[in-house]
Scaffold this motif. Sequence first.
Motif, mmCIF file in Angstrom:
data_model
loop_
_atom_site.group_PDB
_atom_site.id
_atom_site.type_symbol
_atom_site.label_atom_id
_atom_site.label_comp_id
_atom_site.label_asym_id
_atom_site.label_seq_id
_atom_site.Cartn_x
_atom_site.Cartn_y
_atom_site.Cartn_z
ATOM 1 N N LEU A 136 0.883 -1.143 -0.012
ATOM 2 C CA LEU A 136 0.126 0.175 0.004
ATOM 3 C C LEU A 136 1.174 1.164 -0.221
ATOM 4 O O LEU A 136 1.768 1.455 0.905
ATOM 5 C CB LEU A 136 -0.771 -0.037 1.322
ATOM 6 N N SER A 137 0.510 2.132 -0.976
ATOM 7 C CA SER A 137 1.480 3.334 -0.891
ATOM 8 C C SER A 137 0.536 4.519 -1.235
ATOM 9 O O SER A 137 -0.763 4.228 -1.672
ATOM 10 C CB SER A 137 2.554 3.175 -2.024
ATOM 11 N N PHE A 168 -4.751 13.021 -2.184
ATOM 12 C CA PHE A 168 -3.984 11.902 -2.102
ATOM 13 C C PHE A 168 -4.839 10.709 -2.660
ATOM 14 O O PHE A 168 -5.849 10.586 -2.456
ATOM 15 C CB PHE A 168 -3.683 11.573 -0.704
ATOM 16 N N GLN A 169 -4.030 9.755 -3.240
ATOM 17 C CA GLN A 169 -4.687 8.459 -3.459
ATOM 18 C C GLN A 169 -3.751 7.473 -3.279
ATOM 19 O O GLN A 169 -2.619 7.280 -3.106
ATOM 20 C CB GLN A 169 -4.889 8.272 -5.330
ATOM 21 N N ASP A 223 2.819 7.778 7.141
ATOM 22 C CA ASP A 223 2.539 8.887 7.875
ATOM 23 C C ASP A 223 0.894 9.192 7.811
ATOM 24 O O ASP A 223 0.239 9.937 8.328
ATOM 25 C CB ASP A 223 3.308 10.310 7.758
ATOM 26 N N LEU A 224 0.469 9.068 6.344
ATOM 27 C CA LEU A 224 -0.783 9.241 5.999
ATOM 28 C C LEU A 224 -1.830 8.219 6.066
ATOM 29 O O LEU A 224 -3.194 8.439 6.054
ATOM 30 C CB LEU A 224 -0.867 9.823 4.407
ATOM 31 N N VAL A 225 -1.403 6.870 6.393
ATOM 32 C CA VAL A 225 -2.262 5.995 6.771
ATOM 33 C C VAL A 225 -2.144 5.197 8.052
ATOM 34 O O VAL A 225 -2.861 4.130 8.298
ATOM 35 C CB VAL A 225 -2.221 4.936 5.301
ATOM 36 N N SER A 273 -11.018 5.900 -3.394
ATOM 37 C CA SER A 273 -9.542 5.599 -3.874
ATOM 38 C C SER A 273 -8.822 6.987 -3.666
ATOM 39 O O SER A 273 -7.622 6.788 -3.633
ATOM 40 C CB SER A 273 -9.442 5.206 -5.184
ATOM 41 N N SER A 274 -9.360 8.078 -3.071
ATOM 42 C CA SER A 274 -8.430 9.162 -2.886
ATOM 43 C C SER A 274 -9.220 9.758 -1.553
ATOM 44 O O SER A 274 -10.333 9.520 -1.163
ATOM 45 C CB SER A 274 -8.657 10.161 -3.878
#
Length: 117
Positions: A38-39, A48-49, A80-82, A113-114
């Motif tokens: 996952l990225s 972000f997506q 950091d985002l997830v 998705s985003s």
Amino acid sequence: MTETEVISMTPVISMTANAARRVAEIATKLGKDPVLRLSVDGGGCSGFQYRFGLADSIETDDIQAQGEGASLVVDPISLDLVRGSAVDFVESLGGKSFKVTNPQAQAGCGCGSSFSV
């Protein structure tokens, strides 16, 4: 436990059994290791997506979560985002897809998705 110790019961990232099973199925068909990467990329309709793919390798600084016969890996920048998210695999009238339940997302698009933070 002293006052300065902090215990966190929240996993850094997790993968449901349903997602792990699906990763294992896909990997078996493709003859690859059952490791889902996952990225997060900039873009999408919310800023972000999410990007999913089978990992060719696991980097030394990747964060890993184990599932039933499969693993989930996330690079430190995307983490950091997830952080605190759960990855699931869902089937609906709209199709089949991996879905991220992200507690940091402030908004998201209709297809999931985003997101934005």
